[in-house]
Write a protein that holds these residues in place. Structure first.
Motif, short mmCIF file in Angstrom:
data_model
loop_
_atom_site.label_atom_id
_atom_site.label_comp_id
_atom_site.label_asym_id
_atom_site.label_seq_id
_atom_site.Cartn_x
_atom_site.Cartn_y
_atom_site.Cartn_z
N UNK A 36 90.30 82.07 116.43
CA UNK A 36 89.77 80.71 116.64
C UNK A 36 90.43 79.70 115.70
N UNK A 37 90.36 78.43 116.11
CA UNK A 37 91.00 77.37 115.34
C UNK A 37 90.23 77.03 114.07
N UNK A 38 89.00 77.50 113.97
CA UNK A 38 88.19 77.26 112.77
C UNK A 38 87.24 78.43 112.55
N UNK A 39 86.58 78.49 111.39
CA UNK A 39 85.72 79.62 111.03
C UNK A 39 84.34 79.56 111.67
N UNK A 40 84.27 79.78 112.97
CA UNK A 40 82.98 79.77 113.65
C UNK A 40 83.16 79.87 115.15
N UNK A 41 82.16 80.43 115.85
CA UNK A 41 82.27 80.59 117.31
C UNK A 41 82.30 79.26 118.05
N UNK A 42 81.95 78.15 117.37
CA UNK A 42 81.98 76.84 118.03
C UNK A 42 83.39 76.29 118.15
N UNK A 43 84.36 76.89 117.45
CA UNK A 43 85.74 76.42 117.52
C UNK A 43 86.47 77.09 118.69
N UNK A 44 87.39 76.36 119.33
CA UNK A 44 88.09 76.93 120.49
C UNK A 44 88.96 78.11 120.10
N UNK A 45 89.11 79.04 121.02
CA UNK A 45 89.98 80.19 120.81
C UNK A 45 91.43 79.77 121.01
N UNK A 46 92.31 80.20 120.10
CA UNK A 46 93.74 79.92 120.25
C UNK A 46 94.45 81.10 120.91
N UNK A 47 93.70 82.20 121.14
CA UNK A 47 94.28 83.37 121.78
C UNK A 47 93.47 84.60 121.43
N UNK A 48 93.90 85.73 121.96
CA UNK A 48 93.23 87.00 121.71
C UNK A 48 94.21 87.98 121.08
N UNK A 49 93.82 88.59 119.98
CA UNK A 49 94.60 89.66 119.35
C UNK A 49 94.06 90.99 119.84
N UNK A 50 94.92 91.79 120.42
CA UNK A 50 94.47 93.07 120.97
C UNK A 50 94.25 94.09 119.87
N UNK A 51 93.45 95.10 120.18
CA UNK A 51 93.15 96.16 119.22
C UNK A 51 94.47 96.81 118.75
N UNK A 52 94.56 97.01 117.42
CA UNK A 52 95.75 97.62 116.84
C UNK A 52 96.80 96.63 116.40
N UNK A 53 96.58 95.33 116.69
CA UNK A 53 97.56 94.32 116.28
C UNK A 53 97.65 94.22 114.76
N UNK A 54 98.88 94.12 114.26
CA UNK A 54 99.09 93.94 112.82
C UNK A 54 98.91 92.47 112.47
N UNK A 55 98.23 92.21 111.36
CA UNK A 55 97.95 90.83 110.95
C UNK A 55 98.25 90.66 109.46
N UNK A 56 98.57 89.44 109.08
CA UNK A 56 98.67 89.07 107.66
C UNK A 56 97.40 88.32 107.30
N UNK A 57 96.67 88.85 106.34
CA UNK A 57 95.38 88.28 105.93
C UNK A 57 95.59 87.33 104.75
N UNK A 58 95.32 86.03 104.99
CA UNK A 58 95.42 85.04 103.92
C UNK A 58 94.26 85.16 102.94
N UNK A 59 93.06 85.34 103.51
CA UNK A 59 91.86 85.40 102.69
C UNK A 59 90.63 85.12 103.53
N UNK A 60 89.46 85.16 102.91
CA UNK A 60 88.20 84.94 103.61
C UNK A 60 87.40 83.87 102.89
N UNK A 61 86.54 83.19 103.64
CA UNK A 61 85.66 82.19 103.04
C UNK A 61 84.57 82.90 102.26
N UNK A 62 84.38 82.52 101.01
CA UNK A 62 83.39 83.17 100.17
C UNK A 62 82.00 83.02 100.76
N UNK A 63 81.27 84.15 100.86
CA UNK A 63 79.93 84.13 101.40
C UNK A 63 79.88 84.03 102.91
#
Length: 205
Positions: A36-63
């Motif tokens: 999604x374009x933002x951290x929440x289900x209210x933000x539009x989806x920019x696409x779908x990552x299929x199971x097993x896709x490799x990702x680079x994790x920047x970080x997570x919002x605290x809490x």
């Protein structure tokens, strides 16, 4: 002198790049998931990552359970519970092990240019259940044809429509002739469901 200075600057740039590379965390999507374009289900989806896709994790919002990733050429936000990181030979779910994995904290600033996805579940709508493990399937083309020629009313549910999510008991499925799985349209997305477990086994894009 200038040549030496240029070498020094080039070395500094390389060192900085190496530092950023080391800071990156490699993760894997454990289910199909909306990016999604933002951290929440209210933000539009920019696409779908299929199971097993490799990702680079920047970080997570605290809490929060939302993390920012780069995956399959997309940059956006996904649930931490759908990401897995290898740590000392063990596969760990990010949501349950942020502290152990040392996941960086990131922030998000909302802007007026963000347009909520449509349609959206209302606050009182039911939620999809927790995601569980299911066997991956590839439905025959006849099933897609049946779905396209047999429209049904969409059901609004909270949460991401992904493989493995459990559909509430109140939702009625549509039978597909000569096929073991059932059909339902959730948040305007056609999905196939195992009637025994009520878990989503396939999401049509």
């Amino acid at each position: 002198m200038t040549f030496t200075r240029n070498l020094f600057l080039a070395g500094a740039v390389l060192a900085a790049s190496a530092g950023f590379a080391n800071a990156e965390m490699s993760a894997t999507a454990i289910n199909d998931l909306n990016v999604r374009s933002g951290p929440g289900p209210q933000y539009p989806s920019v696409g779908v990552a299929t199971r097993g896709s490799a990702a680079i994790l920047d970080g997570c919002i605290q809490g929060s359970r939302w993390c920012r990733v780069d995956v399959n050429g997309m940059r956006g936000w996904v649930y931490a519970e759908y990401l897995q990181v290898e740590h000392q030979g063990n596969a760990m779910i990010v949501e349950e092990n942020e502290a152990v994995l040392g996941v960086p904290s990131v922030t998000y600033e909302s802007t007026a240019t963000v347009v909520p996805a449509d349609p959206q579940p209302a606050p009182g709508d039911e939620l999809l259940g927790p995601v569980g493990s299911v066997e991956a399937i590839t439905p025959p083309e006849t099933v897609r044809t049946y779905i396209e020629t047999t429209p049904t009313q969409t059901v609004q549910l909270g949460g991401d429509v992904v493989v493995g999510a459990e559909v509430p008991d109140t939702v009625t499925f549509q039978e597909i002739p000569d096929y073991q799985y059932r059909y339902v349209r959730i948040n305007d997305r056609p999905v196939l469901v195992d009637p025994g477990t009520r878990r989503i086994v396939y999401v049509y894009q």
